[in-house]
Write an enzyme that holds these catalytic residues in place. Structure first.
Site, PDB file in Angstrom:
ATOM      1  N   ASP A 167      -5.725 101.364  -8.319  1.00  0.00           N
ATOM      2  CA  ASP A 167      -5.555 101.842  -9.557  1.00  0.00           C
ATOM      3  C   ASP A 167      -6.558 102.878 -10.119  1.00  0.00           C
ATOM      4  O   ASP A 167      -7.714 103.170  -9.724  1.00  0.00           O
ATOM      5  CB  ASP A 167      -5.893 100.565 -10.577  1.00  0.00           C
ATOM      6  CG  ASP A 167      -4.674  99.404 -10.174  1.00  0.00           C
ATOM      7  OD1 ASP A 167      -3.789  99.769  -9.478  1.00  0.00           O
ATOM      8  OD2 ASP A 167      -4.610  98.557 -11.182  1.00  0.00           O
ATOM      9  N   ASP A 168      -6.350 103.558 -11.328  1.00  0.00           N
ATOM     10  CA  ASP A 168      -7.137 104.421 -12.350  1.00  0.00           C
ATOM     11  C   ASP A 168      -7.343 105.743 -11.821  1.00  0.00           C
ATOM     12  O   ASP A 168      -7.916 106.614 -12.276  1.00  0.00           O
ATOM     13  CB  ASP A 168      -8.546 103.547 -12.640  1.00  0.00           C
ATOM     14  CG  ASP A 168      -8.229 102.429 -13.108  1.00  0.00           C
ATOM     15  OD1 ASP A 168      -7.137 102.094 -13.624  1.00  0.00           O
ATOM     16  OD2 ASP A 168      -9.242 101.796 -13.418  1.00  0.00           O
ATOM     17  N   HIS A 216      -9.667 100.078  -6.407  1.00  0.00           N
ATOM     18  CA  HIS A 216      -9.684 101.254  -7.531  1.00  0.00           C
ATOM     19  C   HIS A 216     -10.129 102.409  -6.876  1.00  0.00           C
ATOM     20  O   HIS A 216     -11.081 102.317  -6.343  1.00  0.00           O
ATOM     21  CB  HIS A 216     -10.711 100.882  -8.798  1.00  0.00           C
ATOM     22  CG  HIS A 216     -10.078  99.621  -9.713  1.00  0.00           C
ATOM     23  ND1 HIS A 216     -10.053  98.313  -9.123  1.00  0.00           N
ATOM     24  CD2 HIS A 216      -9.164  99.751 -10.629  1.00  0.00           C
ATOM     25  CE1 HIS A 216      -9.723  97.778 -10.203  1.00  0.00           C
ATOM     26  NE2 HIS A 216      -8.932  98.434 -11.047  1.00  0.00           N
TER      27      HIS A 216
HETATM   28 ZN    ZN Z   1      -6.864 100.189 -14.603  1.00  0.00          ZN
END
Ligand code: ZN
Length: 298
Positions: free
Chosen positions: A107-108, A249
């Site tokens: 993610d991100d 992440h």
């Molecule tokens: Zn996030």
């Protein structure tokens, strides 16, 4: 008599010296041979390690190639209103359904530096992952999202602004994903077939407004919290099982460090590293818009 004795002693002394010198030469020769053999043995063990690693990479790449070949004739699941996913080369088909599989998800990002390091590992071992990207980070990090897509990784959406969707109007929620899709179409030529809501935050209203399958997770690596390679590896390897969706992440160097350990270890344990959509299809789980999924187990 005296002279004879001296002659004898000198002769004896010379012989003694020659024997000692020969003995030292022999010892040195033996030591030389021993060191040479030890060096040869250690080279052999390094080259064995390299061999087993290259066999692992070769096997993973062969599996990947087979999946791609068959995947071209086997359309990926496409959520309603999204017709651009049918040519995705990374569809399942050649997966070994008897062998375990997991989906690594990040993610991100995207982030050219850390996503790039993770993609180096993915490319080296010929496996795939799913990246839930934040729309507003894409243009500045276009090369990593394009590279991920070209390696057969799945690009999911993590909203445009990493917004807390709970409490937002439906129109605002839809906009978070349509804006990200607009950038994705420009950069990789297709929309995101799956989404992950920021913070994993969902309720009925969010699920309804999102209009895509919402992918959550079954293992949280806590990488964002610990920022520690060993703990990230441990949090995953201690609990991993068939069908897991693993949350990481791609913003942190420590996560990229952990991926360098996790990927070969999971492959060694017989796991197939696939995208979320590949795993769901292989497990016979149909992804539906507006539904949340936590793992690939039925
Ligand atoms: Zn996030």
């Amino acid at each position: 008599m005296h002279t004879n004795k001296n002659k004898y002693t000198t002769h004896n002394f010379k012989t003694d010296i020659i024997i000692r010198v020969l003995f030292i030469v022999l010892i040195l020769l033996l030591m030389f041979l021993l060191v040479k053999k030890l060096k040869y043995d250690s080279c052999l063990s390094v080259s064995n390690d390299k061999n087993s690693e290259s066999v692992l990479i070769k096997t993973a790449k062969t599996i990947n190639r087979n999946i791609k070949n068959i995947g071209n004739n086997n359309a990926a699941p496409s959520p309603s209103g999204n017709t651009s996913q049918t040519t995705d080369p990374a569809s399942s088909g050649a997966l070994n359904l008897d062998a375990p599989m997991v989906a690594l998800t990040f993610d991100d990002g995207s982030n050219n530096s850390t996503t790039g390091r993770i993609l180096d590992v993915i490319e080296q071992y010929g496996c795939r992952a799913t990246f839930f990207v934040v729309g507003n980070r894409l243009k500045a990090n276009a090369s990593s999202v394009q590279r991920a897509s070209s390696l057969g990784c799945e690009i999911g959406s993590h909203s445009y602004d990493h917004a807390q969707l709970k409490g937002m109007k439906s129109s605002g929620i839809k906009k978070e994903f349509s804006k990200t899709n607009d950038v994705l179409k420009e950069l990789i030529g297709k929309k995101a077939p799956v989404v992950r809501t920021p913070y994993g935050s969902t309720d009925k209203k969010v699920l309804k407004a999102v209009k895509y399958p919402v992918i959550l997770w079954s293992i949280d690596s806590r990488d964002w919290e610990t920022r520690n390679k060993k703990k990230t590896v441990k949090n995953i390897m201690n609990t991993v099982k068939d069908g897991d969706i693993i949350l990481m992440h791609d913003l942190y160097e420590e996560t990229a460090d952990a991926v360098e350990v996790i990927v070969p270890r999971l492959l060694n344990q017989g796991y197939q590293l696939v995208t979320v959509s590949e795993m769901m299809e292989a497990k016979g789980i149909k992804l539906k818009p507006g539904h949340a999924y936590f793992n690939g187990r039925r």
